[in-house]
Enzyme design. Structure first.
Site, short mmCIF file in Angstrom:
data_model
loop_
_atom_site.label_atom_id
_atom_site.label_comp_id
_atom_site.label_asym_id
_atom_site.label_seq_id
_atom_site.Cartn_x
_atom_site.Cartn_y
_atom_site.Cartn_z
NE ARG A 173 -3.29 -2.06 3.32
CZ ARG A 173 -3.34 -2.35 4.48
NH1 ARG A 173 -2.97 -1.63 5.53
NH2 ARG A 173 -4.12 -3.54 4.65
CG HIS A 189 -0.22 -3.82 4.54
ND1 HIS A 189 -0.39 -4.98 3.55
CD2 HIS A 189 -0.64 -4.29 5.84
CE1 HIS A 189 -1.19 -5.80 4.23
NE2 HIS A 189 -1.11 -5.61 5.57
CG ASP A 196 -3.90 -7.92 5.11
OD1 ASP A 196 -3.06 -7.72 5.94
OD2 ASP A 196 -4.63 -6.72 5.17
CE1 TYR A 224 -3.12 -6.86 17.70
CE2 TYR A 224 -4.02 -6.14 15.66
CZ TYR A 224 -3.10 -5.91 16.80
OH TYR A 224 -2.44 -4.90 16.90
CG HIS A 227 -6.25 -8.50 11.92
ND1 HIS A 227 -6.30 -7.04 12.37
CD2 HIS A 227 -5.26 -8.38 11.04
CE1 HIS A 227 -5.48 -6.47 11.80
NE2 HIS A 227 -4.59 -7.08 10.76
CG ASP A 229 -12.43 -9.64 7.42
OD1 ASP A 229 -11.31 -9.30 7.90
OD2 ASP A 229 -13.02 -8.57 6.77
CG HIS A 230 -7.59 -9.94 7.05
ND1 HIS A 230 -8.27 -9.21 7.56
CD2 HIS A 230 -5.98 -9.58 7.15
CE1 HIS A 230 -7.59 -8.09 7.92
NE2 HIS A 230 -6.39 -8.25 8.01
CG HIS A 232 -0.81 -8.31 9.07
ND1 HIS A 232 -0.61 -7.31 8.15
CD2 HIS A 232 0.37 -8.46 9.52
CE1 HIS A 232 0.29 -6.63 8.28
NE2 HIS A 232 1.17 -7.44 8.99
ZN ZN Z 1 -2.42 -6.36 7.08
#
Ligand code: ZN
Length: 262
Positions: A173, A189, A196, A224, A227, A229-230, A232
């Site tokens: 990002r 990122h 992710d 956490y 977090h 739904d994914h 990291h």
């Molecule tokens: Zn992330």
């Protein structure tokens, strides 16, 4: 008579062709990789050089529990142990020595642009629509190099999860993108150092648990904040450009992953 003879000769010649082609392939020297990289010597402990560094990029995902393989171009015990785990994972003779069988497998796994078989630059440079690796704190080429290393670790994680697809929902990002999505101010990122991921075949907890063995020093998952739904994953321990200390940090309380219990 004569026509038949000619016909037979023609048929025999045609039949001989495939065999000849196969023989030529077998007799050819060891296959070269592709447009990316070719190793020219067997590597063992004590060796050093750019070929070691190239190897380390590709086997860093087999670092072992809570460990990392430094990308320092020196073939030490941790590099040897990671090569051994890589060999075991792919059914090769596990001797911790990088020779022809190891290189052949790596050539199979790497694409012309050096990315591993199941991940691509475009997949990692997807932050807010892709930005050509610019707009972060590092140069575009440094950022892209970090993304490459991230991908090889993801390839190992994918393999350890049974060779089933992992989906990257956010990779690199730019600062603008990171602000837009509300990322942490010094997020990994930004450095091309994080991904992710989601899976359709493994639970997020399984992904987070396995990632602890694949060279990731930053892991955040279920339980956490933000977090659920994914998962990291990042390589913060190897990042000397950020403001955080080079230590492992992971938390997925719903998976039993956190300080002191991993
Ligand atoms: Zn992330």
């Amino acid at each position: 008579m004569r026509v038949n003879t000619l016909k037979r000769v023609a048929v025999a010649f045609a039949l001989a062709l495939p065999g000849a082609a196969i023989a030529a392939v077998v007799a050819a020297p060891a296959a070269h990789a592709d447009g990316c990289y070719t190793w020219n010597r067997t590597l063992t402990q004590g060796r050093s050089g750019d070929d070691v560094r190239q190897l380390q990029i590709r086997i860093a995902g087999w670092a072992g529990h809570r460990d990392i393989v430094k990308n320092d171009g020196r073939y030490g015990p941790k590099t040897a142990a990671a090569v051994k785990r890589f060999q075991q994972a792919y059914g090769l003779r596990a001797d911790g020595i990088a020779g022809p069988q190891t290189y052949t497998k790596l050539y199979q796994l790497q694409d012309n642009d050096c990315t591993p078989a199941h991940f691509s630059y475009s997949e990692l440079d997807n932050g807010c629509g892709g930005s050509g690796w610019s707009g972060g704190p590092l140069s575009a080429s440094q950022t892209k190099q970090n993304a490459l290393r991230t991908m090889w670790k993801l390839e190992a994680l994918r393999k350890s999860l049974g060779d089933k697809p992992l989906y990257v929902s956010s990779g690199f990002r730019s600062r603008a993108c990171n602000n837009q999505v509300g990322g942490a101010s010094d997020s990994q990122h930004l450095y091309g150092n994080a991904a992710d991921v989601t899976s359709r075949t493994s639970s997020l907890c399984q992904v987070a648990r396995d990632a602890r063995d694949n060279g990731f020093s930053g892991i955040y998952g279920p339980g956490y904040p933000d977090h659920d739904d994914h998962v990291h994953v990042d390589s913060r321990r190897e990042n000397n450009s950020d403001s955080s200390s080079n230590t492992t940090s992971w938390s997925a309380p719903d998976c039993g992953i956190g300080a002191g219990n991993d």
